[in-house]
Design an enzyme around this catalytic site. Sequence first.
Site, mmCIF file in Angstrom:
data_model
loop_
_atom_site.group_PDB
_atom_site.id
_atom_site.type_symbol
_atom_site.label_atom_id
_atom_site.label_comp_id
_atom_site.label_asym_id
_atom_site.label_seq_id
_atom_site.Cartn_x
_atom_site.Cartn_y
_atom_site.Cartn_z
ATOM 1 N N ASP A 1 10.272 -4.263 -5.265
ATOM 2 C CA ASP A 1 10.716 -5.292 -6.212
ATOM 3 C C ASP A 1 11.548 -6.377 -5.534
ATOM 4 O OD1 ASP A 1 9.619 -4.196 -8.705
ATOM 5 O OD2 ASP A 1 10.936 -2.513 -8.253
ATOM 6 N N GLU A 2 12.467 -5.947 -4.647
ATOM 7 C CA GLU A 2 13.386 -6.916 -4.058
ATOM 8 C C GLU A 2 12.692 -7.856 -3.076
ATOM 9 O OE1 GLU A 2 13.313 -3.685 -3.634
ATOM 10 O OE2 GLU A 2 13.963 -3.042 -1.643
ATOM 11 N N TYR B 1 0.853 -1.192 0.000
ATOM 12 C CA TYR B 1 0.000 0.000 0.000
ATOM 13 C C TYR B 1 0.883 1.233 0.000
ATOM 14 C CZ TYR B 1 -4.559 2.209 0.654
ATOM 15 O OH TYR B 1 -5.723 2.917 0.457
ATOM 16 N N HIS C 1 5.993 -3.682 -12.644
ATOM 17 C CA HIS C 1 7.386 -3.601 -13.104
ATOM 18 C C HIS C 1 7.797 -5.033 -13.452
ATOM 19 C CE1 HIS C 1 11.339 -2.165 -13.718
ATOM 20 N NE2 HIS C 1 11.788 -2.143 -12.490
ATOM 21 N N GLU D 1 19.825 28.911 -11.714
ATOM 22 C CA GLU D 1 20.300 28.557 -13.050
ATOM 23 C C GLU D 1 20.301 27.044 -13.278
ATOM 24 O OE1 GLU D 1 20.813 30.315 -15.621
ATOM 25 O OE2 GLU D 1 20.719 32.307 -14.741
ATOM 26 N N GLU E 1 16.603 4.746 -15.372
ATOM 27 C CA GLU E 1 16.777 5.208 -13.987
ATOM 28 C C GLU E 1 18.221 5.618 -13.717
ATOM 29 O OE1 GLU E 1 13.276 2.460 -11.964
ATOM 30 O OE2 GLU E 1 15.348 1.861 -11.756
ATOM 31 N N GLN F 1 2.335 3.003 -5.367
ATOM 32 C CA GLN F 1 1.438 2.456 -6.374
ATOM 33 C C GLN F 1 0.239 1.737 -5.756
ATOM 34 O OE1 GLN F 1 1.358 2.627 -9.800
ATOM 35 N NE2 GLN F 1 2.992 4.127 -9.626
HETATM 36 N N1 LIG Z 1 6.926 4.309 -7.297
HETATM 37 C C1 LIG Z 1 6.344 4.405 -8.484
HETATM 38 O O1 LIG Z 1 5.852 5.459 -8.842
HETATM 39 C C2 LIG Z 1 6.254 3.225 -9.426
HETATM 40 C C3 LIG Z 1 5.908 3.462 -10.767
HETATM 41 C C4 LIG Z 1 5.704 2.361 -11.599
HETATM 42 C C5 LIG Z 1 5.896 1.078 -11.094
HETATM 43 N N2 LIG Z 1 6.280 0.878 -9.789
HETATM 44 C C6 LIG Z 1 6.423 -0.486 -9.282
HETATM 45 O O2 LIG Z 1 5.367 -0.710 -8.345
HETATM 46 C C7 LIG Z 1 5.802 -1.640 -7.346
HETATM 47 C C8 LIG Z 1 5.614 -1.040 -5.971
HETATM 48 O O3 LIG Z 1 6.474 0.108 -5.860
HETATM 49 P P1 LIG Z 1 6.123 1.295 -4.855
HETATM 50 O O4 LIG Z 1 7.040 2.421 -5.215
HETATM 51 O O5 LIG Z 1 4.651 1.521 -4.816
HETATM 52 O O6 LIG Z 1 6.597 0.651 -3.454
HETATM 53 P P2 LIG Z 1 6.551 1.334 -1.995
HETATM 54 O O7 LIG Z 1 6.026 2.725 -2.069
HETATM 55 O O8 LIG Z 1 7.893 1.094 -1.393
HETATM 56 O O9 LIG Z 1 5.458 0.464 -1.214
HETATM 57 C C9 LIG Z 1 5.637 -0.895 -0.978
HETATM 58 C C10 LIG Z 1 4.518 -1.438 -0.114
HETATM 59 O O10 LIG Z 1 4.745 -2.859 0.034
HETATM 60 C C11 LIG Z 1 4.679 -3.187 1.410
HETATM 61 N N3 LIG Z 1 5.470 -4.380 1.710
HETATM 62 C C12 LIG Z 1 6.782 -4.474 2.050
HETATM 63 N N4 LIG Z 1 7.103 -5.768 2.263
HETATM 64 C C13 LIG Z 1 5.964 -6.481 2.081
HETATM 65 C C14 LIG Z 1 5.644 -7.853 2.205
HETATM 66 N N5 LIG Z 1 6.568 -8.760 2.551
HETATM 67 N N6 LIG Z 1 4.367 -8.240 1.958
HETATM 68 C C15 LIG Z 1 3.419 -7.341 1.604
HETATM 69 N N7 LIG Z 1 3.669 -6.018 1.486
HETATM 70 C C16 LIG Z 1 4.919 -5.604 1.719
HETATM 71 C C17 LIG Z 1 5.182 -1.938 2.115
HETATM 72 O O11 LIG Z 1 4.823 -2.016 3.463
HETATM 73 P P3 LIG Z 1 4.920 -0.774 4.501
HETATM 74 O O12 LIG Z 1 3.525 -0.290 4.551
HETATM 75 O O13 LIG Z 1 5.392 -1.359 5.781
HETATM 76 O O14 LIG Z 1 5.893 0.209 3.923
HETATM 77 C C18 LIG Z 1 4.461 -0.861 1.293
HETATM 78 O O15 LIG Z 1 3.127 -0.716 1.708
HETATM 79 C C19 LIG Z 1 7.253 -1.986 -7.703
HETATM 80 O O16 LIG Z 1 7.243 -3.134 -8.516
HETATM 81 C C20 LIG Z 1 7.700 -0.775 -8.506
HETATM 82 O O17 LIG Z 1 8.775 -1.054 -9.372
HETATM 83 C C21 LIG Z 1 6.454 1.933 -8.948
#
Ligand SMILES: NC(=O)c1ccc[n+]([C@@H]2O[C@H](COP(=O)([O-])OP(=O)(O)OC[C@H]3O[C@@H](n4cnc5c(N)ncnc54)[C@H](OP(=O)(O)O)[C@@H]3O)[C@@H](O)[C@H]2O)c1
Length: 325
Positions: free
Chosen positions: A84-85, A25, A109, A228, A196, A28
Site C-alpha cells: 500500500d505504501e 507478485y 485495498h 490453553e 487490523e 495477492q
Molecule cells: N496480504 C493479503 O492477504 C491481502 C488481502 C487483501 C488485500 N490485500 C492488499 O493487496 C495489496 C498487495 O498486498 P500483498 O500482501 O499481496 O503485498 P506483498 O505480499 O508485500 O507483495 C507486494 C509485491 O509488490 C512488489 N513491489 C514492491 N514495490 C514495487 C514497485 N515499486 N513496483 C512494482 N511492484 C512492487 C513486491 O516486490 P518483491 O517481489 O521484490 O517483494 C511484491 O512482489 C495491498 O493493497 C494489500 O492491502 C492484501
Amino acid sequence: MTKVYRDEDADLELIRNRRVAIVGYGNQGRVQALNLRDSGVADIVIALPGNARRRPEAAADGFTVRPPAEAAREADLVMMLAPDEAQGAIYANDLAPNLPQGAAIGFSHGFAIRFGLIAPRPDLDIFLVAPKGPGTALRQLYTEGRGMIALFAVEHDASGKAEALALSYAAALGSGRAGILPTSFAEECEADLFNEQAVLWGAIPELIQAGFETLVEAGFSPEVAYFECLTEVKLIADLIYERGIAGMREAISTTARFGAMEGGPRIVTDETRAEMRRILAEVRDGRFTRNFIGQAEQGHPRMTAWSAKGATHPIEAVGEKLRKL
Ligand SMILES: NC(=O)c1ccc[n+]([C@@H]2O[C@H](COP(=O)([O-])OP(=O)(O)OC[C@H]3O[C@@H](n4cnc5c(N)ncnc54)[C@H](OP(=O)(O)O)[C@@H]3O)[C@@H](O)[C@H]2O)c1
C-alpha cells in the site's frame, strides 16, 4: 440487506478481453494472476521492477514479467497489488505517464485512494475488488471449485462500465461462487484498518500473550499455558466461523459458558471500547496513515524492533517445540 452478487451477475468476457498488468507478485499478486489465468484471461503481464525478489517466481509460473512503466503502456487494466505504501509512487512514476487513455486501475485495498496517495487521471476507471482473506486461501478455494467472499466498489466510472468490469474481475478470482458484496473505498479501507488494530492482528495476539504470561508468572508450565491460551484459539475461531458467537456458546460446556459470562466483560471493558473508538477516529482522520507512511519512509525502525522483540517472546520457543508434536 445488501445485495450479494454472484457469477450470474458477472460477465467474464469483459475481463477475458482485457490486457491485464498485475503490479506486484506477493501474497495477492501471484494468486490473483493464477486465478485469472485459470478463468480464461489470456493476456496477463506481471509488472515488477528489475530488482524485485519475486521476478523469478513469476517467470517460473509462466508469466511475462515487465518493468511497471513498460507494462502500463500496453495494458488496459492494471491491478495494483504492490504494498500500500508504495502505490503512490508507482502511480505517479510508472502508471500516470504511461497508461493509455480510458484504461482502468483496480485495487484490493482502498488505502491509496481513500488517503489521497493517488489522485487518478479523470479518464481512468477506478475500482476495488478486495478478497476477504489471505492469498493462500483465495487460491485454495478457487482450485477446490469454491470461492472467497470479496468486496467491490467503484470510485470513478469514466467508461460507464467500471462496475461491470469490477464484477467480472471478482468472478475471475472465483468470488462469484461465494458472493461479491458492494462497499466503498472509504468503508473497506477504514473498517480494515480498524479491525487490523482493534480486533484481529492487534488485539487477539496481545490477549494470547498476556494470558500466557499470567499463567507462567503464576507457576503454570509453559506447555499448559500454550495449549490453553493459544492452541484453543483455533477451536473457537472454527466454532464462531461455523455457528456465530451464540452458536459457539451452545457448543461449549456450561462451565466454559459461565466463565465466559463472568470473565469476558472484565477484560473488554468500557475503557476498551473507548480505546477502540479512539483507534477508529485516528484511522478516519488520517493520523494512522501519516504515522504509517512516515515510518515507512524511514524503513520502519519501530516495527522492525517490535517484530524482533516479539520473535523472542517465550511463547515462541514453547510453540516451536509443541507444534512439532
Ligand atoms: N496480504 C493479503 O492477504 C491481502 C488481502 C487483501 C488485500 N490485500 C492488499 O493487496 C495489496 C498487495 O498486498 P500483498 O500482501 O499481496 O503485498 P506483498 O505480499 O508485500 O507483495 C507486494 C509485491 O509488490 C512488489 N513491489 C514492491 N514495490 C514495487 C514497485 N515499486 N513496483 C512494482 N511492484 C512492487 C513486491 O516486490 P518483491 O517481489 O521484490 O517483494 C511484491 O512482489 C495491498 O493493497 C494489500 O492491502 C492484501
